[in-house]
Scaffold this active site. Structure first.
Site, short mmCIF file in Angstrom:
data_model
loop_
_atom_site.label_atom_id
_atom_site.label_comp_id
_atom_site.label_asym_id
_atom_site.label_seq_id
_atom_site.Cartn_x
_atom_site.Cartn_y
_atom_site.Cartn_z
CD GLN A 192 -2.98 -0.97 0.08
OE1 GLN A 192 -3.14 0.07 -0.53
NE2 GLN A 192 -3.66 -2.07 -0.23
CB SER B 210 0.91 -5.76 -5.13
OG SER B 210 -0.14 -6.19 -5.96
CG HIS C 228 -3.45 -5.27 -8.38
ND1 HIS C 228 -4.59 -4.90 -7.71
CD2 HIS C 228 -2.92 -6.27 -7.65
CE1 HIS C 228 -4.74 -5.65 -6.64
NE2 HIS C 228 -3.73 -6.48 -6.58
CB CYS D 125 -8.37 -9.92 1.85
SG CYS D 125 -9.48 -10.11 3.25
#
Length: 402
Positions: free
Chosen positions: A184, A202, A204, A332
């Site tokens: 994040q 990550s 995306h 999630c």
């Protein structure tokens, strides 16, 4: 003509950037396997290595210390193992320490047995209790192996930023290794691998394609035992033919994120301005509203808001019908809306849940006002009934007005 929808769920997934889209499309036309030595293979390998350099630069790391995975979950499961290697020698890490507010892929413990894992408490704002961590590391039995600590840089639900440098210093003093989930944080605050031994990224979350992530290490001296074994790709750290188009798109997104930081992008300032309007607005509309983690540093784009007496799922559905996409906690698991383990860890066991509002540079003040319009209606319904079950959703006419 229907009004365009408002997307306030960037922490779940950011839209694919144009640069990443172009990189994916171009890589789809590259025929070769990156492991092949002929011209076509070398062309494919060049794209992988270019992306590796871009991802490394985002973290202040060396390209040789980056290896690609299918996503952050695989990266976490690769790193969360008792078995590491220092060169050709095996190195055992006997115990895993994670905070209570970690992403489920960290709280699962990876390849550690449950009895070899300790969950660290957080305070009411969601900050890891450093005293508890320090005492746990001092009590760690090094005769069985070294300690491994895994902490998020920024929480996916609240946006709360952990004191990574302080945690890293404690882990280093104890002779352990430190994994930082930077999923994040990437693209929103500056990253520096010097604070950790390993970062998890990550694609995306920063505008790249889904299905690719990375482990970024401070060096290649100590590396985890491979989770995916086979042909020896990624220097043996992760077997399987590289997902060339996804990796190329990841590299383009990382390059954009770094360029925005270097150019002094106004994204953090603008996101914080949007967040301020939303949070000040909900406080005016409901005196008992809770904005979680608001007394400590947070990501500039994230708000986690509870309205006592109103179920988060009810509010989420109302916003969706009103044309605004946001989450009730983290995305999630498919379609799951339940109690937030993050709120429970912060001491809010009796709360009904929270809405996560996460924005980016496309957000406008008009979007913030639209959010507040729907929130005001929800507060009115809550106050009329004080029953979260009976609280009605927006009517069709109200949806059109929103």
């Amino acid at each position: 003509m229907p009004k365009p929808r408002i997307y306030f769920d960037y922490n779940a997934s950011a839209p694919l950037s144009e640069a990443a889209r172009e990189a994916v499309a171009a890589a789809l036309n590259v025929t070769g396997n990156p492991s092949s030595v002929h011209q076509e293979g070398r062309a494919a390998r060049a794209l992988v290595e270019s992306a590796r350099r871009d991802v490394a630069a985002l973290c202040g790391a060396k390209p040789d210390h980056v290896f690609f995975t299918s996503g952050a979950t695989e990266a976490a499961n690769t790193l969360l193992t008792p078995l590491y290697k220092m060169g050709r020698s095996e190195l055992r890490l006997s115990h895993l320490y994670v905070s209570a507010t970690e992403h489920p892929c960290m709280l699962s413990g990876g390849r550690f047995a449950a009895e070899n894992m300790t969950v660290l408490p957080v305070d009411h704002q969601g900050i890891v209790d450093l005293d508890v961590l320090e005492q746990a590391l001092k009590a760690h039995d090094k005769s069985k192996g070294l300690p491994l600590v895994a902490i998020q840089w920024a929480n996916n639900e609240t946006g709360v930023i952990q004191p990574v440098a302080k945690i890293g210093a404690l882990v280093k003093a104890a002779g352990g290794f430190f994994i930082v989930d930077a999923v994040q944080a990437a693209g929103r605050i500056a990253l520096d691998i010097a604070s950790a031994d390993y970062l998890i990224l990550s694609s995306h979350k920063i505008g790249g394609p889904k299905g690719v992530g990375a482990v970024v290490a401070i060096s290649d001296l100590v590396m985890p035992s491979a989770l995916v074994r086979g042909g020896g790709q990624e220097k043996g750290h992760r077997a399987g033919t590289e997902a060339l188009p996804l990796i190329a798109g990841f590299g383009a997104a990382a390059r954009e994120a770094l360029a925005a930081q270097q150019e002094g992008s106004n994204l953090p300032r603008w996101s914080d301005a949007i967040r301020t309007v939303i949070e000040n607005g909900v406080r005016k509309l409901a005196g008992d509203v809770l904005v979680h983690g608001d007394a400590v540093p947070r990501l500039p784009n994230t708000s986690f808001i509870s309205l006592p007496g109103m179920k988060a799922e009810t509010m989420q559905i109302a916003f969706d019908l009103g044309g605004i996409a946001l989450s009730a906690g983290s995305a999630c698991s498919s379609g799951k809306v339940g109690a937030s383990h993050v709120l429970a860890a912060m001491g809010y066991e009796d709360e009904c849940g929270a809405l996560r509002v996460s924005t980016e540079k496309s957000a406008t003040m008009q979007d913030a006002e639209a959010f507040l319009t729907i929130f005001e209606r929800l507060v009115a319904r809550r106050d009329q009934t004080r029953s979260p079950v009976q609280a009605p959703l927006l009517s069709e006419s109200e949806n059109n007005a929103a």
